[in-house]
Design a protein around this motif. Sequence first.
Motif, PDB file in Angstrom:
ATOM      1  N   GLN A 191       1.388  -1.191  -0.353  1.00  0.00           N
ATOM      2  CA  GLN A 191       0.283   0.105  -0.339  1.00  0.00           C
ATOM      3  C   GLN A 191       0.964   0.918  -0.162  1.00  0.00           C
ATOM      4  OE1 GLN A 191      -2.378  -0.829   3.596  1.00  0.00           O
ATOM      5  NE2 GLN A 191      -2.818  -2.505   3.289  1.00  0.00           N
ATOM      6  N   VAL A 192       2.160   1.167  -0.203  1.00  0.00           N
ATOM      7  CA  VAL A 192       3.019   2.255   0.280  1.00  0.00           C
ATOM      8  C   VAL A 192       3.853   2.614  -1.089  1.00  0.00           C
ATOM      9  CG1 VAL A 192       5.165   3.357   2.045  1.00  0.00           C
ATOM     10  CG2 VAL A 192       3.323   1.780   2.726  1.00  0.00           C
ATOM     11  N   ASP A 193       3.557   3.571  -1.305  1.00  0.00           N
ATOM     12  CA  ASP A 193       4.647   4.822  -2.852  1.00  0.00           C
ATOM     13  C   ASP A 193       5.536   4.692  -2.157  1.00  0.00           C
ATOM     14  OD1 ASP A 193       5.811   5.402  -4.841  1.00  0.00           O
ATOM     15  OD2 ASP A 193       3.396   6.852  -5.608  1.00  0.00           O
ATOM     16  N   PHE A 194       7.344   3.706  -2.404  1.00  0.00           N
ATOM     17  CA  PHE A 194       8.133   4.491  -1.252  1.00  0.00           C
ATOM     18  C   PHE A 194       8.901   5.542  -2.523  1.00  0.00           C
ATOM     19  CE2 PHE A 194       9.403   1.395   1.833  1.00  0.00           C
ATOM     20  CZ  PHE A 194       8.041   0.961   1.426  1.00  0.00           C
ATOM     21  N   SER A 195       7.764   6.206  -3.667  1.00  0.00           N
ATOM     22  CA  SER A 195       8.960   7.341  -4.155  1.00  0.00           C
ATOM     23  C   SER A 195       8.166   8.834  -3.504  1.00  0.00           C
ATOM     24  CB  SER A 195       8.951   7.149  -6.191  1.00  0.00           C
ATOM     25  OG  SER A 195       7.056   7.116  -6.361  1.00  0.00           O
ATOM     26  N   LYS A 196       6.954   8.376  -2.964  1.00  0.00           N
ATOM     27  CA  LYS A 196       6.225   9.541  -2.938  1.00  0.00           C
ATOM     28  C   LYS A 196       6.345  10.038  -0.754  1.00  0.00           C
ATOM     29  CE  LYS A 196       3.179  10.961  -6.835  1.00  0.00           C
ATOM     30  NZ  LYS A 196       3.024   9.422  -7.386  1.00  0.00           N
ATOM     31  N   LEU A 197       7.188   8.739  -0.580  1.00  0.00           N
ATOM     32  CA  LEU A 197       7.092   9.253   1.141  1.00  0.00           C
ATOM     33  C   LEU A 197       6.846  10.388   1.995  1.00  0.00           C
ATOM     34  CD1 LEU A 197       9.821   6.164   2.006  1.00  0.00           C
ATOM     35  CD2 LEU A 197       7.683   6.173   1.614  1.00  0.00           C
ATOM     36  N   VAL A 198       5.808  10.641   3.053  1.00  0.00           N
ATOM     37  CA  VAL A 198       6.176  11.538   3.614  1.00  0.00           C
ATOM     38  C   VAL A 198       7.091  11.379   4.884  1.00  0.00           C
ATOM     39  CG1 VAL A 198       4.960  13.535   5.407  1.00  0.00           C
ATOM     40  CG2 VAL A 198       4.407  12.610   2.681  1.00  0.00           C
ATOM     41  N   PHE A 199       7.792  12.122   5.345  1.00  0.00           N
ATOM     42  CA  PHE A 199       8.574  11.840   6.201  1.00  0.00           C
ATOM     43  C   PHE A 199       8.293  11.475   7.748  1.00  0.00           C
ATOM     44  CE2 PHE A 199      10.998  12.697  10.544  1.00  0.00           C
ATOM     45  CZ  PHE A 199      12.139  12.560   9.621  1.00  0.00           C
ATOM     46  N   GLY A 200       8.001   9.846   8.147  1.00  0.00           N
ATOM     47  CA  GLY A 200       7.392  10.250   8.990  1.00  0.00           C
ATOM     48  C   GLY A 200       5.897   9.259   9.525  1.00  0.00           C
ATOM     49  N   LYS A 201       4.823   9.522   7.785  1.00  0.00           N
ATOM     50  CA  LYS A 201       3.629   8.905   8.311  1.00  0.00           C
ATOM     51  C   LYS A 201       3.150   7.568   7.800  1.00  0.00           C
ATOM     52  CE  LYS A 201       0.736  12.654   8.620  1.00  0.00           C
ATOM     53  NZ  LYS A 201      -0.120  12.519   9.375  1.00  0.00           N
ATOM     54  N   ASN A 202       4.253   7.043   7.364  1.00  0.00           N
ATOM     55  CA  ASN A 202       3.993   5.165   7.342  1.00  0.00           C
ATOM     56  C   ASN A 202       5.085   4.918   8.137  1.00  0.00           C
ATOM     57  OD1 ASN A 202       2.896   5.608   4.394  1.00  0.00           O
ATOM     58  ND2 ASN A 202       4.727   6.754   3.541  1.00  0.00           N
ATOM     59  N   PHE A 203       4.210   3.570   7.813  1.00  0.00           N
ATOM     60  CA  PHE A 203       5.381   2.480   9.381  1.00  0.00           C
ATOM     61  C   PHE A 203       5.017   1.027   9.210  1.00  0.00           C
ATOM     62  CE2 PHE A 203       4.036   6.459  11.554  1.00  0.00           C
ATOM     63  CZ  PHE A 203       5.255   7.326  12.018  1.00  0.00           C
TER      64      PHE A 203
END
Lengths: 355, 355
Positions: free
Chosen positions: B20-32
């Motif tokens: 579910q995570v797009d590693f090219s568009k990470l927001v700092f500290g939002k996905n765990f």
Amino acid sequence: MEQLHTSLAVEKAAQSKIDQVDFSKLVFGKNFTDHMFICEYKDGKWQQPRVVPYQPITLDPSAKVFHYGQAVFEGMKAYKDANDDIFLFRPEENFNRINKSSERLAMPAFPKDYFFEGLTTLLKLDKEWIKKGNGNSLYIRPFVIATESGVMASPSMEYTFMIICSPVQSYYGGEVKVKIADYYSRAANGGFGAAKAAGNYAGQFYPTKLANEEGYQQIIWTDDATHEYLEEAGTMNIFFRINDTLLTCPTSDRILDGVTRKSVIAMAQHMGIDVEVRPIKVSELVEAANNGSLKEMFGSGTAAVISPISGFANKDQFWELPKQESPMAQQIKQAIVSLQYNETEDPFGWRVKVD
Amino acid sequence: MEQLHTSLAVEKAAQSKIDQVDFSKLVFGKNFTDHMFICEYKDGKWQQPRVVPYQPITLDPSAKVFHYGQAVFEGMKAYKDANDDIFLFRPEENFNRINKSSERLAMPAFPKDYFFEGLTTLLKLDKEWIKKGNGNSLYIRPFVIATESGVMASPSMEYTFMIICSPVQSYYGGEVKVKIADYYSRAANGGFGAAKAAGNYAGQFYPTKLANEEGYQQIIWTDDATHEYLEEAGTMNIFFRINDTLLTCPTSDRILDGVTRKSVIAMAQHMGIDVEVRPIKVSELVEAANNGSLKEMFGSGTAAVISPISGFANKDQFWELPKQESPMAQQIKQAIVSLQYNETEDPFGWRVKVD
Ligand SMILES: Cc1ncc(COP(=O)(O)O)c(C=O)c1O
Ligand SMILES: Cc1ncc(COP(=O)(O)O)c(C=O)c1O
């Protein structure tokens, strides 16, 4: 702040827990009433306020309150008189102060109508928890915490405002000896010491533990730059009686502007006592203790109203204060407490009936 | 602290959320990541440590962390090299520092074997979340919160230690202009500014918001008593290059002793750069900016490693820093980053392989 009025939703507890509580042996702030008030902030506004059964809350481990300390609170009390009427003491002061604290921590203000509708509803639902007489009251804890998930160090976009209530007797027991801070500090110039913010308390625990180990119950904080000026105690403002004058220092951005402090000043003046609000040096206190003009010291705060201090330590010396026949602390406390419990007139308009 | 060794319990997530995570568009500290490490302290000791699926935590509304800010944390990173090996950077520093922070907040120390066993297990379980290459890493957030119920202002008797992990790219984007603090402050003399404590961050949000509104991304904090000495930024220590000398101020009880700061100092010296660690006055910085000897300024911290500063404001004046052909900031950053990603030798013993 624009805020659409949403009427309060109320969900009653299926059963009261009141029978499980021994009101003669209360530990301060350990028992909570059957209900709590809760209101969430998201999408730029406060959502539907609710009174619900007292219950745990669930947060993501990354909620900002856990990491960045965005949290403010208040402490106020409700009292019951002989007729079972319920009263608050200067509640607007607490309402104004929580929003002032929030502003300093980049948190949104809470709407006044939500605050008072929530508080009043809660007090009426849990009125059996307010006991009359001698020091009994309901301690009221409004607070706001940052709930947004995410460990970026920036203001939260989501918050929860709550009010929880705890039946209490009196806060401090026994003699209070204090130590004057000469190394550790509570607040910085230009910091947030004047806010009732969570972060101001944790930092005091370690120095206070050290003071406890030396036999002192509390620390009197001094200005952090020079440690020359007396400021306040951990959860109380501080007063000194030199001869027959009552002294307290002015508030600043390092000092909490206490509701009890204000009330003590006004009540003392009303009673004809000479009050001076001005910076007070540690050296002045020591001199007054040495020449016998220092008659009393006491702390002021919602929890204890007035808490007499029996002696103070500065560096390696300790001064025991003389016993007074009729302490000023006691007289002022009595006057304020009688007003709070609706036993006397209220020339100030401080007492607010809950109905 | 006596501590019986209890072996780690591991409960795996039924299903990974990684898709579910797009590693090219990470927001700092939002996905765990899929798992977290958790260990509770009660009855005077740390209980069974566990790695469990990432999940919310449930607390009483009166939990002390919400009211008194007893909370400390760390920030560290894991990196993957070309061979899919995983590395930490000076993790003992973070372990030591969280316990130092805890001590200042009257919180119990966490056992070293629990910390490293928990962290290693977590990293191995969630290794797919660590991406290789160019700025990618796993941000690791160990933290401790006070969980005892009750609103008495005293140290909690119960705590929860946790580690959560968030995949990140780089922290700061774009130009960073800073404002030198001349009114607000971050920390007091004798306060807890040197601790990585939650309460140190919330107080910075409001002044930073005001600075943002004036067009500055960060504040450079100064000593609270005089505002004459340069100290650190909100989440970074700070360096100045004057001619070819690199300057940074000494740490104190107001300043966080940054792992990156130490590493920058050591790496710069290793590279033959002249480094001076001494108090630096705002007036010295202004003079150097005026006479052209100020070549660079940058912040150092785990999140960004090194974050170049393009200009600074002091009172009403703004100085744009000259563009450098080959900035010192860039050279030092490159050297540290290469070491972190196992692309170069490690003469310091900073890199720790996870296996
Ligand atoms: C730091 C501090 N000073 C003073 C006080 C006294 O304020 P108040 O009289 O409004 O309770 C408190 C709160 O109780 C406090 O937390
Ligand atoms: C206040 C403060 N200063 C400096 C730093 C830099 O420390 P480190 O290099 O250990 O990340 C941090 C943490 O990131 C911080 O929060």
